[in-house]
Write a protein that holds these residues in place. Sequence first.
Motif, short mmCIF file in Angstrom:
data_model
loop_
_atom_site.label_atom_id
_atom_site.label_comp_id
_atom_site.label_asym_id
_atom_site.label_seq_id
_atom_site.Cartn_x
_atom_site.Cartn_y
_atom_site.Cartn_z
N CYS A 2 21.22 41.93 20.99
CA CYS A 2 22.39 42.52 21.34
C CYS A 2 22.31 44.05 21.50
O CYS A 2 21.63 44.40 20.73
CB CYS A 2 23.38 42.27 19.78
SG CYS A 2 24.99 43.25 20.20
N VAL A 3 22.92 44.24 22.48
CA VAL A 3 22.88 45.91 22.74
C VAL A 3 24.21 46.26 22.78
O VAL A 3 25.09 45.63 23.20
CB VAL A 3 22.43 46.08 24.40
CG1 VAL A 3 22.67 47.60 24.74
CG2 VAL A 3 20.79 45.62 24.55
N SER A 34 26.89 47.79 15.30
CA SER A 34 25.35 47.38 15.14
C SER A 34 25.06 47.11 13.84
O SER A 34 23.93 46.15 13.60
CB SER A 34 24.72 48.72 15.79
OG SER A 34 24.85 49.73 14.56
N ILE A 35 25.69 47.26 12.75
CA ILE A 35 25.27 47.13 11.60
C ILE A 35 25.80 45.38 11.37
O ILE A 35 24.90 44.45 10.57
CB ILE A 35 26.00 47.57 10.26
CG1 ILE A 35 25.49 49.37 10.34
CG2 ILE A 35 25.87 47.42 9.19
CD1 ILE A 35 26.21 50.36 9.61
N THR A 65 18.73 41.12 17.17
CA THR A 65 17.96 42.11 16.98
C THR A 65 18.81 43.10 17.91
O THR A 65 19.25 42.59 18.95
CB THR A 65 16.65 41.57 17.97
OG1 THR A 65 16.05 40.67 16.94
CG2 THR A 65 15.89 42.83 18.03
N VAL A 66 18.96 44.16 17.31
CA VAL A 66 20.20 45.12 17.81
C VAL A 66 19.62 46.31 18.26
O VAL A 66 18.79 46.98 17.64
CB VAL A 66 21.31 45.35 16.77
CG1 VAL A 66 22.20 46.79 17.26
CG2 VAL A 66 21.93 44.22 16.29
N ALA A 85 19.66 42.17 27.44
CA ALA A 85 20.60 41.64 26.35
C ALA A 85 21.08 40.51 26.56
O ALA A 85 21.32 40.00 27.70
CB ALA A 85 21.59 42.71 26.15
N ASP A 86 21.07 39.79 25.28
CA ASP A 86 21.83 38.16 25.33
C ASP A 86 23.41 38.65 25.13
O ASP A 86 24.14 37.84 25.40
CB ASP A 86 21.29 37.43 24.20
CG ASP A 86 19.79 37.22 24.44
OD1 ASP A 86 19.19 36.84 25.28
OD2 ASP A 86 18.89 37.52 23.39
N ILE A 87 23.39 39.73 24.36
CA ILE A 87 24.79 39.89 24.14
C ILE A 87 25.00 41.61 24.27
O ILE A 87 24.18 42.07 23.86
CB ILE A 87 25.19 39.68 22.60
CG1 ILE A 87 25.16 38.03 22.27
CG2 ILE A 87 26.76 40.04 22.17
CD1 ILE A 87 25.03 37.75 20.80
#
Length: 292
Positions: A160-161, A174-175, A187-188, A205-207
């Motif tokens: 995730c970005v 992000s948290i 994984t951020v 990114a997937d998300i």
Amino acid sequence: MIVLDGKATSAQIRLEIAEAVKALYSAGKKTPHLCAFLIGNNGASETYVAGKVKACEEVGFRSTLKRFPETISQQELVEEIEKINQDPEIDGLIVQMPLPKHIDELTVTLAIDAKKDVDGFHPTSVGRMALNLPTFLPATPAGVIELLKRYHIPTSGKHCVVIGRSHIVGSPMSILMARNSEPGNCTVTITHSRTTNLKELCLQADIIVAALGKPEFLTADMVKDGAVIIDVGITRVPASDTKSGFRLKGDVKYDEVAPKCSAITPVPGGVGPMTITMLMLNTLKAVELFGK
Ligand code: NAD
């Protein structure tokens, strides 16, 4: 491609909250009561607070709106907050931002009893969120999580970005996406105005959660096929063909990004409607966690 409909999801959650209020009442418990402080005459703040008061009515909460002049001193404001902290009738307190320049935002945030911090901005709430303990989650990121959950969007193990690192959106987002939780377990990568290789990161990114406040910033060439796109941005852009003279734009160039992705939130009607609903959910939580 699925359109993640925040308006419909929000309406459904409000029905569920209204049911929970009835159940509290039947069990002899108190009706959730939200208090909002509005300082000065900021037009946008008036609109936001009016929306919050209306939402309270809709779900069966009590609400109290307290207005203060622009000239209120910081000390006076803190004293008013303390009165609410001590008032057993009130479960949640929000102080509508922005504040007049002579008042320090952090001082005000710290003055609110963490047990009534339904905005989820108090350091105690933020710390508890990071530790995955029961607490009030900030409304906008919580709304994103709720949308992902209700649409059964897989997040575990995904990259995730998050674009933006503000205290109210990007950072808590992000948290929440990285937490050992469902949705979560991503994984951020958190990015911001100093990030130098944003396009490269976004393409992995997937998300993508776009929360930078720049209309139509995220374009199709920055998105990989099948990605999930969450658009938090809301900016008023001038539009001569609308009655109001403006149109709301997200941070994503929707028309070109939508055909490439597996799911996307529209603007308006995506994350926006979820935000006030999550504030209602926090107020309900205040009664469930701390109400007598
Ligand atoms: P902010 O201005 O506080 O933060 C913006 C963030 O974006 C900063 O961390 C900055 O570093 C980052 N940024 C700026 N330019 C960038 C770039 N070129 N590349 C990468 N990062 C960049 O804004 P905010 O309060 O977090 O709000 C962001 C957007 O979300 C705004 O459009 C706001 O209106 C909207 N918003 C919507 C809701 C809702 O209910 N949907 C709630 C809050 C905010």
